[in-house]
Design a protein around this motif. Structure first.
Motif, PDB file in Angstrom:
ATOM      1  N   CYS A   1      10.198  -1.693  10.590  1.00 24.38           N
ATOM      2  CA  CYS A   1       9.557  -2.004  11.760  1.00 24.38           C
ATOM      3  C   CYS A   1       8.085  -1.652  11.783  1.00 24.38           C
ATOM      4  O   CYS A   1       7.586  -2.338  12.495  1.00 24.38           O
ATOM      5  N   ALA A   2       7.761  -0.868  10.884  1.00 25.56           N
ATOM      6  CA  ALA A   2       6.340  -0.437  10.829  1.00 25.56           C
ATOM      7  C   ALA A   2       5.695   0.162   9.704  1.00 25.56           C
ATOM      8  O   ALA A   2       6.942   0.878   8.882  1.00 25.56           O
ATOM      9  N   MET A   3       4.715  -0.145   9.313  1.00 27.55           N
ATOM     10  CA  MET A   3       4.222   0.355   7.864  1.00 27.55           C
ATOM     11  C   MET A   3       2.505   0.900   8.319  1.00 27.55           C
ATOM     12  O   MET A   3       1.897   0.350   8.791  1.00 27.55           O
ATOM     13  N   SER A   4       2.413   2.186   7.704  1.00 30.58           N
ATOM     14  CA  SER A   4       1.011   2.737   7.849  1.00 30.58           C
ATOM     15  C   SER A   4       0.365   2.982   6.665  1.00 30.58           C
ATOM     16  O   SER A   4       1.169   3.393   5.734  1.00 30.58           O
ATOM     17  N   VAL A   5      -0.861   2.733   6.413  1.00 29.40           N
ATOM     18  CA  VAL A   5      -1.678   3.018   5.250  1.00 29.40           C
ATOM     19  C   VAL A   5      -2.872   3.871   5.719  1.00 29.40           C
ATOM     20  O   VAL A   5      -3.475   3.702   6.898  1.00 29.40           O
ATOM     21  N   ARG A   6      -3.728   4.560   4.716  1.00 31.23           N
ATOM     22  CA  ARG A   6      -4.658   5.432   4.962  1.00 31.23           C
ATOM     23  C   ARG A   6      -5.778   4.676   3.772  1.00 31.23           C
ATOM     24  O   ARG A   6      -5.406   4.448   2.784  1.00 31.23           O
ATOM     25  N   VAL A   7      -6.971   4.288   4.400  1.00 32.58           N
ATOM     26  CA  VAL A   7      -8.031   3.673   3.607  1.00 32.58           C
ATOM     27  C   VAL A   7      -9.272   4.305   3.926  1.00 32.58           C
ATOM     28  O   VAL A   7      -9.708   4.751   5.013  1.00 32.58           O
ATOM     29  N   GLY A   8      -9.845   4.870   2.851  1.00 32.86           N
ATOM     30  CA  GLY A   8     -11.316   5.486   2.738  1.00 32.86           C
ATOM     31  C   GLY A   8     -12.273   4.384   2.784  1.00 32.86           C
ATOM     32  O   GLY A   8     -12.287   3.295   2.150  1.00 32.86           O
ATOM     33  N   PRO A   9     -13.407   4.943   3.324  1.00 32.47           N
ATOM     34  CA  PRO A   9     -14.668   3.957   3.523  1.00 32.47           C
ATOM     35  C   PRO A   9     -15.330   3.679   2.030  1.00 32.47           C
ATOM     36  O   PRO A   9     -15.985   2.752   1.807  1.00 32.47           O
ATOM     37  N   LEU A  10     -15.105   4.277   1.093  1.00 31.55           N
ATOM     38  CA  LEU A  10     -15.247   4.228  -0.154  1.00 31.55           C
ATOM     39  C   LEU A  10     -14.435   3.507  -1.263  1.00 31.55           C
ATOM     40  O   LEU A  10     -14.480   3.228  -2.331  1.00 31.55           O
ATOM     41  N   SER A  11     -13.296   3.109  -0.661  1.00 24.17           N
ATOM     42  CA  SER A  11     -12.275   2.283  -1.376  1.00 24.17           C
ATOM     43  C   SER A  11     -12.724   0.997  -1.880  1.00 24.17           C
ATOM     44  O   SER A  11     -12.093   0.223  -2.956  1.00 24.17           O
ATOM     45  N   GLY A  12     -13.571   0.289  -1.187  1.00 21.68           N
ATOM     46  CA  GLY A  12     -14.041  -0.988  -1.537  1.00 21.68           C
ATOM     47  C   GLY A  12     -13.060  -2.013  -0.800  1.00 21.68           C
ATOM     48  O   GLY A  12     -13.142  -3.395  -1.049  1.00 21.68           O
TER      49      GLY A  12
ATOM     50  N   LEU B   1      -0.243   4.266   1.124  1.00 18.93           N
ATOM     51  CA  LEU B   1       1.126   4.169   1.850  1.00 18.93           C
ATOM     52  C   LEU B   1       1.385   5.388   2.452  1.00 18.93           C
ATOM     53  O   LEU B   1       1.911   6.262   1.524  1.00 18.93           O
ATOM     54  N   ILE B   2       1.034   5.680   3.733  1.00 18.32           N
ATOM     55  CA  ILE B   2       1.486   7.063   4.241  1.00 18.32           C
ATOM     56  C   ILE B   2       3.020   7.158   4.991  1.00 18.32           C
ATOM     57  O   ILE B   2       3.512   7.997   5.244  1.00 18.32           O
ATOM     58  N   SER B   3       3.380   5.975   5.493  1.00 14.63           N
ATOM     59  CA  SER B   3       4.777   5.926   6.245  1.00 14.63           C
ATOM     60  C   SER B   3       5.302   4.749   6.356  1.00 14.63           C
ATOM     61  O   SER B   3       4.533   3.544   6.531  1.00 14.63           O
ATOM     62  N   ILE B   4       6.591   4.614   6.465  1.00  6.45           N
ATOM     63  CA  ILE B   4       7.308   3.440   6.951  1.00  6.45           C
ATOM     64  C   ILE B   4       8.129   3.888   7.961  1.00  6.45           C
ATOM     65  O   ILE B   4       8.648   4.905   7.994  1.00  6.45           O
ATOM     66  N   GLU B   5       8.422   3.082   8.838  1.00  6.92           N
ATOM     67  CA  GLU B   5       9.482   3.072   9.736  1.00  6.92           C
ATOM     68  C   GLU B   5      10.575   1.993   9.676  1.00  6.92           C
ATOM     69  O   GLU B   5      10.367   0.900   9.683  1.00  6.92           O
ATOM     70  N   VAL B   6      11.813   2.329   9.462  1.00  8.47           N
ATOM     71  CA  VAL B   6      12.890   1.422   9.084  1.00  8.47           C
ATOM     72  C   VAL B   6      14.180   1.505  10.374  1.00  8.47           C
ATOM     73  O   VAL B   6      14.107   2.551  10.913  1.00  8.47           O
ATOM     74  N   THR B   7      14.846   0.431  10.368  1.00  9.27           N
ATOM     75  CA  THR B   7      15.803   0.401  11.375  1.00  9.27           C
ATOM     76  C   THR B   7      17.066   1.324  10.455  1.00  9.27           C
ATOM     77  O   THR B   7      17.038   1.460   9.406  1.00  9.27           O
ATOM     78  N   ASP B   8      18.059   1.989  11.347  1.00 13.37           N
ATOM     79  CA  ASP B   8      19.340   2.433  10.893  1.00 13.37           C
ATOM     80  C   ASP B   8      20.101   1.527  10.207  1.00 13.37           C
ATOM     81  O   ASP B   8      20.288   0.344  10.470  1.00 13.37           O
ATOM     82  N   HIS B   9      20.563   1.845   9.077  1.00 11.00           N
ATOM     83  CA  HIS B   9      21.533   0.957   8.145  1.00 11.00           C
ATOM     84  C   HIS B   9      22.361   1.640   7.618  1.00 11.00           C
ATOM     85  O   HIS B   9      22.338   3.021   7.340  1.00 11.00           O
ATOM     86  N   VAL B  10      23.805   1.117   7.433  1.00  7.10           N
ATOM     87  CA  VAL B  10      24.905   1.766   6.439  1.00  7.10           C
ATOM     88  C   VAL B  10      25.013   1.272   5.345  1.00  7.10           C
ATOM     89  O   VAL B  10      24.435   0.393   4.930  1.00  7.10           O
TER      90      VAL B  10
END
Length: 113
Positions: A24-35, A104-113
């Motif tokens: 459902c969501a994906m978060s990343v962290r990016v530094g200014p010197l990463s290019g 990659l700092i986090s992902i949000e997923v739906t509930d699944h069985v």
């Protein structure tokens, strides 16, 4: 644009971590010197996510600051790009501690069985 290759790896990591669930969501962290060009990374996500478990997911980028540790006065400090002097003692010998990351700092997923 190397952001397409980077996003391919980030999406693959997120899909493996999701273990079959829809992302459902994906978060990343990016530094200014990463290019990395942040707009290009957004574009790469929009181009590569359709047809994957991340299709339609919210994509967030958290931009970090450049951070240093001064060995002379032991201060930890952040500076803008191009200004690396310790604000406490004015030394230019600071050790780079952050600003080059792509994580990659986090992902949000739906509930699944």
């Amino acid at each position: 644009m190397h952001e397409l290759g980077l996003m391919t790896n980030l999406l693959n990591d997120a899909i493996v971590a999701a273990d079959g669930a829809k992302i459902c969501a994906m978060s990343v962290r990016v530094g200014p010197l990463s290019g990395i060009v942040v707009d290009s990374l957004h574009f790469a996500f929009e181009a590569l996510s359709p047809g994957t478990q991340a299709e339609g997911a919210r994509f967030e980028i958290h931009e970090t600051k450049i951070s240093f540790h001064c060995p002379r006065c032991r201060a930890n400090y952040s500076t803008p790009v191009g200004s690396y002097q310790c604000p406490a003692c004015h030394s230019t010998e600071g050790e780079l501690r952050g600003g080059t990351e792509l994580e990659l700092i986090s992902i949000e997923v739906t509930d699944h069985v």
